[in-house]
Design a protein around this motif. Structure first.
Motif, PDB file in Angstrom:
ATOM      1  N   PHE A   1      56.621  35.685  50.640  1.00 54.43           N
ATOM      2  CA  PHE A   1      57.607  36.243  49.720  1.00 54.43           C
ATOM      3  C   PHE A   1      56.883  36.842  48.517  1.00 54.43           C
ATOM      4  O   PHE A   1      56.149  36.143  47.809  1.00 54.43           O
ATOM      5  CB  PHE A   1      58.591  35.154  49.273  1.00 54.43           C
ATOM      6  CG  PHE A   1      59.425  34.614  50.402  1.00 54.43           C
ATOM      7  CD1 PHE A   1      60.697  35.110  50.642  1.00 54.43           C
ATOM      8  CD2 PHE A   1      58.926  33.623  51.243  1.00 54.43           C
ATOM      9  CE1 PHE A   1      61.457  34.620  51.697  1.00 54.43           C
ATOM     10  CE2 PHE A   1      59.677  33.128  52.299  1.00 54.43           C
ATOM     11  CZ  PHE A   1      60.948  33.633  52.529  1.00 54.43           C
ATOM     12  N   TYR A   2      57.102  38.142  48.331  1.00 53.17           N
ATOM     13  CA  TYR A   2      56.424  38.866  47.259  1.00 53.17           C
ATOM     14  C   TYR A   2      57.340  38.976  46.044  1.00 53.17           C
ATOM     15  O   TYR A   2      58.498  39.402  46.158  1.00 53.17           O
ATOM     16  CB  TYR A   2      56.028  40.255  47.760  1.00 53.17           C
ATOM     17  CG  TYR A   2      55.525  41.199  46.706  1.00 53.17           C
ATOM     18  CD1 TYR A   2      54.471  40.850  45.866  1.00 53.17           C
ATOM     19  CD2 TYR A   2      56.105  42.456  46.549  1.00 53.17           C
ATOM     20  CE1 TYR A   2      54.001  41.723  44.902  1.00 53.17           C
ATOM     21  CE2 TYR A   2      55.640  43.349  45.589  1.00 53.17           C
ATOM     22  CZ  TYR A   2      54.591  42.976  44.766  1.00 53.17           C
ATOM     23  OH  TYR A   2      54.140  43.847  43.812  1.00 53.17           O
ATOM     24  N   ILE A   3      56.799  38.606  44.871  1.00 56.45           N
ATOM     25  CA  ILE A   3      57.537  38.667  43.615  1.00 56.45           C
ATOM     26  C   ILE A   3      57.065  39.900  42.843  1.00 56.45           C
ATOM     27  O   ILE A   3      55.990  39.879  42.234  1.00 56.45           O
ATOM     28  CB  ILE A   3      57.296  37.402  42.766  1.00 56.45           C
ATOM     29  CG1 ILE A   3      57.561  36.135  43.581  1.00 56.45           C
ATOM     30  CG2 ILE A   3      58.141  37.433  41.501  1.00 56.45           C
ATOM     31  CD1 ILE A   3      57.127  34.851  42.871  1.00 56.45           C
ATOM     32  N   PRO A   4      57.822  41.002  42.835  1.00 53.30           N
ATOM     33  CA  PRO A   4      57.368  42.246  42.192  1.00 53.30           C
ATOM     34  C   PRO A   4      57.626  42.266  40.688  1.00 53.30           C
ATOM     35  O   PRO A   4      58.253  43.196  40.149  1.00 53.30           O
ATOM     36  CB  PRO A   4      58.174  43.313  42.929  1.00 53.30           C
ATOM     37  CG  PRO A   4      59.450  42.641  43.271  1.00 53.30           C
ATOM     38  CD  PRO A   4      59.101  41.200  43.568  1.00 53.30           C
ATOM     39  N   PHE A   5      57.120  41.251  40.002  1.00 59.15           N
ATOM     40  CA  PHE A   5      57.239  41.140  38.548  1.00 59.15           C
ATOM     41  C   PHE A   5      56.026  41.798  37.916  1.00 59.15           C
ATOM     42  O   PHE A   5      54.897  41.479  38.263  1.00 59.15           O
ATOM     43  CB  PHE A   5      57.335  39.661  38.156  1.00 59.15           C
ATOM     44  CG  PHE A   5      57.261  39.391  36.681  1.00 59.15           C
ATOM     45  CD1 PHE A   5      57.959  40.168  35.768  1.00 59.15           C
ATOM     46  CD2 PHE A   5      56.505  38.322  36.209  1.00 59.15           C
ATOM     47  CE1 PHE A   5      57.898  39.897  34.409  1.00 59.15           C
ATOM     48  CE2 PHE A   5      56.441  38.036  34.848  1.00 59.15           C
ATOM     49  CZ  PHE A   5      57.136  38.826  33.947  1.00 59.15           C
ATOM     50  N   TYR A   6      56.258  42.718  36.973  1.00 57.09           N
ATOM     51  CA  TYR A   6      55.155  43.392  36.300  1.00 57.09           C
ATOM     52  C   TYR A   6      54.697  42.540  35.111  1.00 57.09           C
ATOM     53  O   TYR A   6      54.890  42.889  33.941  1.00 57.09           O
ATOM     54  CB  TYR A   6      55.575  44.780  35.830  1.00 57.09           C
ATOM     55  CG  TYR A   6      56.034  45.717  36.929  1.00 57.09           C
ATOM     56  CD1 TYR A   6      55.778  45.442  38.282  1.00 57.09           C
ATOM     57  CD2 TYR A   6      56.744  46.882  36.622  1.00 57.09           C
ATOM     58  CE1 TYR A   6      56.200  46.308  39.287  1.00 57.09           C
ATOM     59  CE2 TYR A   6      57.166  47.758  37.617  1.00 57.09           C
ATOM     60  CZ  TYR A   6      56.902  47.457  38.944  1.00 57.09           C
ATOM     61  OH  TYR A   6      57.318  48.319  39.945  1.00 57.09           O
ATOM     62  N   ALA A   7      54.058  41.430  35.437  1.00 58.61           N
ATOM     63  CA  ALA A   7      53.677  40.455  34.414  1.00 58.61           C
ATOM     64  C   ALA A   7      52.692  41.045  33.410  1.00 58.61           C
ATOM     65  O   ALA A   7      52.774  40.768  32.204  1.00 58.61           O
ATOM     66  CB  ALA A   7      53.078  39.217  35.082  1.00 58.61           C
ATOM     67  N   GLY A   8      51.743  41.852  33.890  1.00 56.41           N
ATOM     68  CA  GLY A   8      50.759  42.435  32.990  1.00 56.41           C
ATOM     69  C   GLY A   8      51.391  43.357  31.964  1.00 56.41           C
ATOM     70  O   GLY A   8      50.999  43.368  30.790  1.00 56.41           O
ATOM     71  N   LEU A   9      52.372  44.155  32.399  1.00 58.40           N
ATOM     72  CA  LEU A   9      53.067  45.052  31.475  1.00 58.40           C
ATOM     73  C   LEU A   9      53.929  44.244  30.503  1.00 58.40           C
ATOM     74  O   LEU A   9      53.990  44.553  29.305  1.00 58.40           O
ATOM     75  CB  LEU A   9      53.939  46.045  32.245  1.00 58.40           C
ATOM     76  CG  LEU A   9      53.231  46.983  33.228  1.00 58.40           C
ATOM     77  CD1 LEU A   9      54.236  47.971  33.827  1.00 58.40           C
ATOM     78  CD2 LEU A   9      52.096  47.733  32.551  1.00 58.40           C
ATOM     79  N   ALA A  10      54.590  43.217  31.022  1.00 57.83           N
ATOM     80  CA  ALA A  10      55.468  42.410  30.176  1.00 57.83           C
ATOM     81  C   ALA A  10      54.688  41.649  29.111  1.00 57.83           C
ATOM     82  O   ALA A  10      55.097  41.603  27.935  1.00 57.83           O
ATOM     83  CB  ALA A  10      56.266  41.435  31.048  1.00 57.83           C
ATOM     84  N   VAL A  11      53.568  41.066  29.504  1.00 58.84           N
ATOM     85  CA  VAL A  11      52.761  40.277  28.571  1.00 58.84           C
ATOM     86  C   VAL A  11      51.930  41.182  27.657  1.00 58.84           C
ATOM     87  O   VAL A  11      51.718  40.874  26.482  1.00 58.84           O
ATOM     88  CB  VAL A  11      51.847  39.311  29.358  1.00 58.84           C
ATOM     89  CG1 VAL A  11      50.821  38.656  28.443  1.00 58.84           C
ATOM     90  CG2 VAL A  11      52.693  38.249  30.064  1.00 58.84           C
ATOM     91  N   GLY A  12      51.472  42.310  28.214  1.00 60.67           N
ATOM     92  CA  GLY A  12      50.603  43.200  27.452  1.00 60.67           C
ATOM     93  C   GLY A  12      51.228  43.712  26.174  1.00 60.67           C
ATOM     94  O   GLY A  12      50.514  44.088  25.225  1.00 60.67           O
ATOM     95  N   ARG A  13      52.547  43.752  26.100  1.00 64.11           N
ATOM     96  CA  ARG A  13      53.231  44.220  24.887  1.00 64.11           C
ATOM     97  C   ARG A  13      52.924  43.340  23.689  1.00 64.11           C
ATOM     98  O   ARG A  13      53.013  43.788  22.533  1.00 64.11           O
ATOM     99  CB  ARG A  13      54.743  44.226  25.107  1.00 64.11           C
ATOM    100  CG  ARG A  13      55.238  45.224  26.135  1.00 64.11           C
ATOM    101  CD  ARG A  13      56.734  45.075  26.351  1.00 64.11           C
ATOM    102  NE  ARG A  13      57.080  43.792  26.962  1.00 64.11           N
ATOM    103  CZ  ARG A  13      58.324  43.404  27.236  1.00 64.11           C
ATOM    104  NH1 ARG A  13      59.341  44.205  26.922  1.00 64.11           N
ATOM    105  NH2 ARG A  13      58.560  42.234  27.798  1.00 64.11           N
ATOM    106  N   TYR A  14      52.556  42.078  23.942  1.00 67.14           N
ATOM    107  CA  TYR A  14      52.429  41.105  22.857  1.00 67.14           C
ATOM    108  C   TYR A  14      51.007  40.577  22.663  1.00 67.14           C
ATOM    109  O   TYR A  14      50.793  39.666  21.869  1.00 67.14           O
ATOM    110  CB  TYR A  14      53.362  39.913  23.141  1.00 67.14           C
ATOM    111  CG  TYR A  14      54.783  40.307  23.411  1.00 67.14           C
ATOM    112  CD1 TYR A  14      55.586  40.816  22.390  1.00 67.14           C
ATOM    113  CD2 TYR A  14      55.325  40.196  24.683  1.00 67.14           C
ATOM    114  CE1 TYR A  14      56.911  41.190  22.638  1.00 67.14           C
ATOM    115  CE2 TYR A  14      56.646  40.564  24.934  1.00 67.14           C
ATOM    116  CZ  TYR A  14      57.425  41.065  23.910  1.00 67.14           C
ATOM    117  OH  TYR A  14      58.731  41.441  24.152  1.00 67.14           O
TER     118      TYR A  14
END
Length: 468
Positions: free
Chosen positions: A170-183
């Motif tokens: 099961f692939y989770i297509p969450f853009y964690a790097g983009l989400a965290v990179g903002r902060y």
């Protein structure tokens, strides 16, 4: 008396028989001669065809060897290790981040970086370095765009299933790097850095497939280095995403892994070359094999404003060897969106210097190898126990290691170390670099059967999760 013994019928028969024999022999002679001529003509045609075919091939067996280096599926059953279910996440975890790309960085817009399904804008100004017909396969691809690229490719993958009950992974297509990179680079609280990640895990944790194995059959792609998600104390750098309880069993793909974490797999940084077909990949491999390299080594990088910065030392060594070293100074933001000078320097150099970057690995390593240049490392952790699925576990076969401490204290000259390598050893290392290219390049087209870095990554995930 003679006339009395004359028998007209007898002499007529004899004459006819002799004439027949004569004609037969003549025919045989002509047939024999004709067959000889025919054989000679056929032989000459074979020779001409052989010469023509030989002259139309590249010198030596480059094309043949390169084609053999292109990995292909082992069988028609690409999904023998199972299928992947792609979660349809709420838009705030991926698409909304792309729609608000101007807010992903506090200093400048990231919209170009995440455009074109992660490939970025098409590159320009490479005509002096790249064969003209390959120019459309080059993009200014951002080093942290892997999350977008993987999501786009996963939606089109041959082993994707829309039935979660039949899925192996099961692939989770969450853009964690983009989400965290903002902060990451401004004064934000740990709650702000962790908010999106915690919310994502709450959503996924409520899904039936997650509850089946508590996420042990799930995987995610992290577009930034693992250290950006490993905050263990509130005062430290980054997000605490990896240390959140629900991430305990999730398999993670990332551009740099923690060598001591068995759940992390390092995948190649995206480079700027995205071939549209097997043929384009083969052509580029042949090009970098035969290109004329005028410099012994190259260094691409900028100084850091810190005491004892090792990049500054490399720049100084490069400046001291103007006949051997080619340098591209990337101080400030000069190389952020890509520049043709980078690929020009690597293509023109036998070796390229690869100090550690913000973490131990660098995108530059793959840009260097893409150019057929041999990377020179100064930290073992820059390459050892990294990218084994793609580069193997013997870095010495395609790279050179020089202890940074010997360079720093002045006892070792980089130029002398590299000049001490024999021509055969350099050739063997370059051939190994080129042979690895299909495994670390990300394609942009579906023309062909060769696997690329994305295919090897997903194959590895399915193989590993299938064993569970």
């Amino acid at each position: 008396m003679v006339l009395d013994h004359y028998n007209p019928s007898f002499h007529t028969h004899k004459k006819s028989k002799n004439l027949s024999l004569k004609n037969t022999n003549t025919i045989r002679i002509y047939l024999f001669k004709f067959s000889k001529v025919f054989i000679v003509i056929i032989f000459q045609l074979v020779i001409i065809q052989y010469i023509y075919q030989s002259s139309s091939k590249p010198p030596s067996s480059i094309h043949q060897d390169t084609t053999q280096q292109i990995p292909t599926p082992e069988s028609d059953d690409r999904c023998k290790h199972g299928t992947v279910y792609v979660y349809d996440l709420p838009a705030k975890f991926n698409q909304d981040l792309l729609d608000n790309c101007a807010d992903l960085d506090p200093w400048h817009s990231r919209c170009k970086a995440v455009s074109n399904h992660g490939l970025g804008p098409m590159a320009a100004g490479l005509s002096s370095t790249v064969p003209e017909n390959l120019s459309p396969a080059w993009y200014w691809t951002d080093m942290f765009a892997g999350e977008v690229l993987y999501h786009s490719r996963m939606l089109r993958h041959a082993c994707r299933t829309t039935d979660p009950d039949t899925a192996t992974a099961f692939y989770i297509p969450f853009y964690a790097g983009l989400a965290v990179g903002r902060y990451l680079f401004t004064n934000h609280s740990v709650q702000e850095r962790d908010a999106s990640c915690a919310e994502l895990l709450k959503w996924v944790g409520g899904q039936a497939p997650w509850r089946r194995m508590r996420g042990a059959d799930h995987f995610i792609m992290l577009g930034r280095m693992t250290w950006d998600f490993r905050r263990s104390r509130d005062g430290d750098w980054g997000s605490g995403f990896i240390y959140m309880a629900q991430m305990e069993h999730v398999l993670r793909l990332g551009v740099e892994r923690d060598p001591w974490d068995p759940l992390e797999i390092s995948v190649p940084y995206p480079t700027g070359f995205h071939p549209r077909s097997d043929r384009e990949l083969v052509q580029w491999m042949e090009y970098v094999r035969t290109v004329n390299r005028t410099s012994r080594f190259a260094f691409v990088g900028g100084k850091r404003q810190m005491k004892g910065d090792f990049r500054t030392i490399l720049q100084e060594q490069c400046r001291d060897e103007p006949g051997s070293c080619r340098m591209v100074d990337c101080s400030g933001m000069r190389c952020y969106d890509g520049t043709s000078e980078i690929m020009e320097a690597f293509v023109a150099s036998e070796f390229c210097l690869q100090p550690r970057g913000d973490a131990h690995t660098r995108r530059s390593t793959f840009d260097c190898m893409l150019a057929g240049s041999i990377p020179v490392f100064f930290w073992k952790r820059s390459i050892y126990n990294q990218y084994e699925w793609f580069l193997g576990d013997e870095p010495d076969r395609f790279s050179v290691f020089i202890d940074r401490r010997a360079v720093r204290n002045g006892t070792t000259s980089i130029r002398k170390v590299l000049e001490s390598l024999s021509r055969d050893e350099v050739r063997r290392k370059r051939e190994k670099v080129i042979s690895l290219m299909p495994k670390f390049v990300y394609k942009s087209g579906e023309d062909g059967i060769a696997k690329d870095a994305f295919d090897f990554a997903i194959d590895g995930v399915l193989r590993r999760l299938h064993k569970r």
